[in-house]
Design a protein around this motif. Sequence first.
Motif, PDB file in Angstrom:
ATOM      1  N   HIS A 158       0.586  -1.474   0.023  1.00 54.94           N
ATOM      2  CA  HIS A 158      -0.118   0.120  -0.024  1.00 54.94           C
ATOM      3  C   HIS A 158       1.034   1.296   0.078  1.00 54.94           C
ATOM      4  CE1 HIS A 158      -3.202   2.475   2.384  1.00 54.94           C
ATOM      5  NE2 HIS A 158      -3.057   2.818   1.037  1.00 54.94           N
ATOM      6  N   MET A 159       0.700   2.069  -1.031  1.00 52.30           N
ATOM      7  CA  MET A 159       1.540   3.269  -0.852  1.00 52.30           C
ATOM      8  C   MET A 159       0.489   4.475  -0.960  1.00 52.30           C
ATOM      9  SD  MET A 159       4.586   4.206  -3.815  1.00 52.30           S
ATOM     10  CE  MET A 159       3.793   5.190  -4.938  1.00 52.30           C
ATOM     11  N   TYR A 160       0.797   5.484  -0.276  1.00 56.62           N
ATOM     12  CA  TYR A 160       0.140   6.794  -0.098  1.00 56.62           C
ATOM     13  C   TYR A 160       0.916   7.897  -0.023  1.00 56.62           C
ATOM     14  CZ  TYR A 160       0.372   5.811   4.819  1.00 56.62           C
ATOM     15  OH  TYR A 160       0.903   5.781   5.943  1.00 56.62           O
ATOM     16  N   HIS A 183       4.869   7.362   1.710  1.00 57.68           N
ATOM     17  CA  HIS A 183       4.603   5.972   2.570  1.00 57.68           C
ATOM     18  C   HIS A 183       4.323   4.799   1.778  1.00 57.68           C
ATOM     19  CE1 HIS A 183       3.949   8.415   6.759  1.00 57.68           C
ATOM     20  NE2 HIS A 183       3.787   9.346   5.597  1.00 57.68           N
ATOM     21  N   LEU A 184       4.993   3.591   2.236  1.00 56.80           N
ATOM     22  CA  LEU A 184       5.025   2.379   1.730  1.00 56.80           C
ATOM     23  C   LEU A 184       4.855   1.235   2.782  1.00 56.80           C
ATOM     24  CD1 LEU A 184       5.158   0.558  -0.800  1.00 56.80           C
ATOM     25  CD2 LEU A 184       7.419   0.658  -0.674  1.00 56.80           C
ATOM     26  N   VAL A 185       3.918   0.632   2.775  1.00 58.01           N
ATOM     27  CA  VAL A 185       3.441  -0.310   3.879  1.00 58.01           C
ATOM     28  C   VAL A 185       3.485  -1.801   2.991  1.00 58.01           C
ATOM     29  CG1 VAL A 185       2.375  -1.138   5.568  1.00 58.01           C
ATOM     30  CG2 VAL A 185       2.590   1.314   5.193  1.00 58.01           C
ATOM     31  N   GLY A 190       4.433  -5.951   7.368  1.00 57.72           N
ATOM     32  CA  GLY A 190       4.078  -4.750   8.137  1.00 57.72           C
ATOM     33  C   GLY A 190       5.083  -3.689   7.986  1.00 57.72           C
ATOM     34  N   HIS A 191       6.329  -3.936   7.241  1.00 52.78           N
ATOM     35  CA  HIS A 191       7.375  -3.013   7.210  1.00 52.78           C
ATOM     36  C   HIS A 191       6.887  -1.570   6.424  1.00 52.78           C
ATOM     37  CE1 HIS A 191      10.927  -6.032   7.151  1.00 52.78           C
ATOM     38  NE2 HIS A 191      10.093  -6.081   8.434  1.00 52.78           N
ATOM     39  N   HIS A 192       7.086  -0.735   7.333  1.00 49.11           N
ATOM     40  CA  HIS A 192       6.668   0.787   6.826  1.00 49.11           C
ATOM     41  C   HIS A 192       7.747   1.671   6.535  1.00 49.11           C
ATOM     42  CE1 HIS A 192       3.454   4.018   7.637  1.00 49.11           C
ATOM     43  NE2 HIS A 192       4.272   4.562   6.842  1.00 49.11           N
ATOM     44  N   TYR A 193       7.901   1.999   4.913  1.00 47.18           N
ATOM     45  CA  TYR A 193       9.097   3.022   4.619  1.00 47.18           C
ATOM     46  C   TYR A 193       8.381   4.133   4.283  1.00 47.18           C
ATOM     47  CZ  TYR A 193      11.118  -1.502   3.636  1.00 47.18           C
ATOM     48  OH  TYR A 193      11.899  -2.536   3.689  1.00 47.18           O
ATOM     49  N   THR A 194       9.286   5.211   4.462  1.00 43.80           N
ATOM     50  CA  THR A 194       8.910   6.675   3.968  1.00 43.80           C
ATOM     51  C   THR A 194      10.211   7.305   3.286  1.00 43.80           C
ATOM     52  OG1 THR A 194       9.759   7.690   6.167  1.00 43.80           O
ATOM     53  CG2 THR A 194       7.432   7.190   5.923  1.00 43.80           C
TER      54      THR A 194
END
Length: 434
Positions: A158-160, A183-185, A190-194
């Motif tokens: 999921h990218m937002y 943001h990319l999850v 559950g790894h959350h990138y920014t």
Amino acid sequence: VLDRTEAGTIAFWPEMPPRGDPTKFRTSIPPKPAHRMNLWSIMKNCIGRELTKIPMPVNFNEPLSFLQKLCEVDMEYSSILDKAAACPDPLEQLALVACFTVSSCSSTYYRTGKPFNPLLGETFEFDRTADLGWRCLCEQVGHHPPTTAMDCMSSEWHMYQDYTMSSKFRGKYLQILPQGTTHLVFRKTGHHYTWRRVSSTVHNIIVGKLWVDQSGEVEIINHTTNERCQLKYTPYSYFTSATPRKVYGMLFDRNRERRMVLSGTWDNRMEYQRITSVQPTGGPAVTNNIPTAKYGRPVVGWEANTPPPGFEQMYGFSLMACQLNQPDETVSPSDSRRRPDQRLMEEGSFDEANSVKLQLEERQRERRRSRESHIASLSEGERAGAEYKPGWFHVEKDPISGQAIYRYSGGYWETKASGKWPKSIDIFSTKDQQ
């Protein structure tokens, strides 16, 4: 379905429709007509000004809205995210995400046309579930400054983001300074990138062939594991023999130890290599020269697609860019595909497109004045509820940055399936109607 990531954010995971027979997309658009206009004759009065507030003729545009271009530059290489989602090694996953961020710059090497500024409330959807496994929704949620919200979802990631920018004309060149965080999850981990976008510069505004350069530093952070990658985009210089459009970087683990190096160019390809022996920490944060390091074999993380035949006559468009403005009667009345000035430009009717563009922009100013007049007539307690509200996004506090961010509210794809779009102002009408 709602999943809570380790970083504390909420990721919205709806049931994605199954892949099926993909839409038959076009592979070309009408060639660009030979309309000549002196850019300097317009730009000479714009030095030091914010260009998003200056009306520009379509002669300097490409027949796409910024909403469409944002979808293209971010999603053309979505296969990298699919590969990263299946990657069991978090360090390699981070390297792939870093390569993915570089890919968003690649189209600027061929293209210098300006996308249409979206009207407030304009939307763009691109449903590629059938063939690529994702669907994307963008909406212009603010006008001064121009702000775009985007939400792209697949069954694995999921990218937002919300995106705004400032731009200044400095005489010989134009600076574009992006603002906002992407943001990319990943669903399984559950790894959350920014990360934030790199700055762009358009050269040769006065004389010569326009060309675009990318420069600056970008940090991609995995907030779940505290691993990060630092990339440096080297500005081009006439006075060096260095590789043009060069990007290099370093990947660090949670202990700030160097684990991988990345290198390549933002217009062609990126590679990453593991560091098999590491020099002591304490050196520069980003470097492409580690005297004592040994490396594993290079792995290609991203490679640019070959442009379609005749792309030079099609505004330098990629294959995906050709597909973005393909007419579709099932999309929202506010979708960029329905914008008449943009369609006229694509068809080669530049004079008529310029006339319609001015009418649409004046209608938008009229709506803003009417809204401001109405708000001024209200009591202080009533004004908050009368402010403009986007159709499909809302503002909430980002738990990572602590800043306000636009997030998808849900309901768009269900509304499309029902075929019952909500009543709203026809933003693409040039007539006085609601």
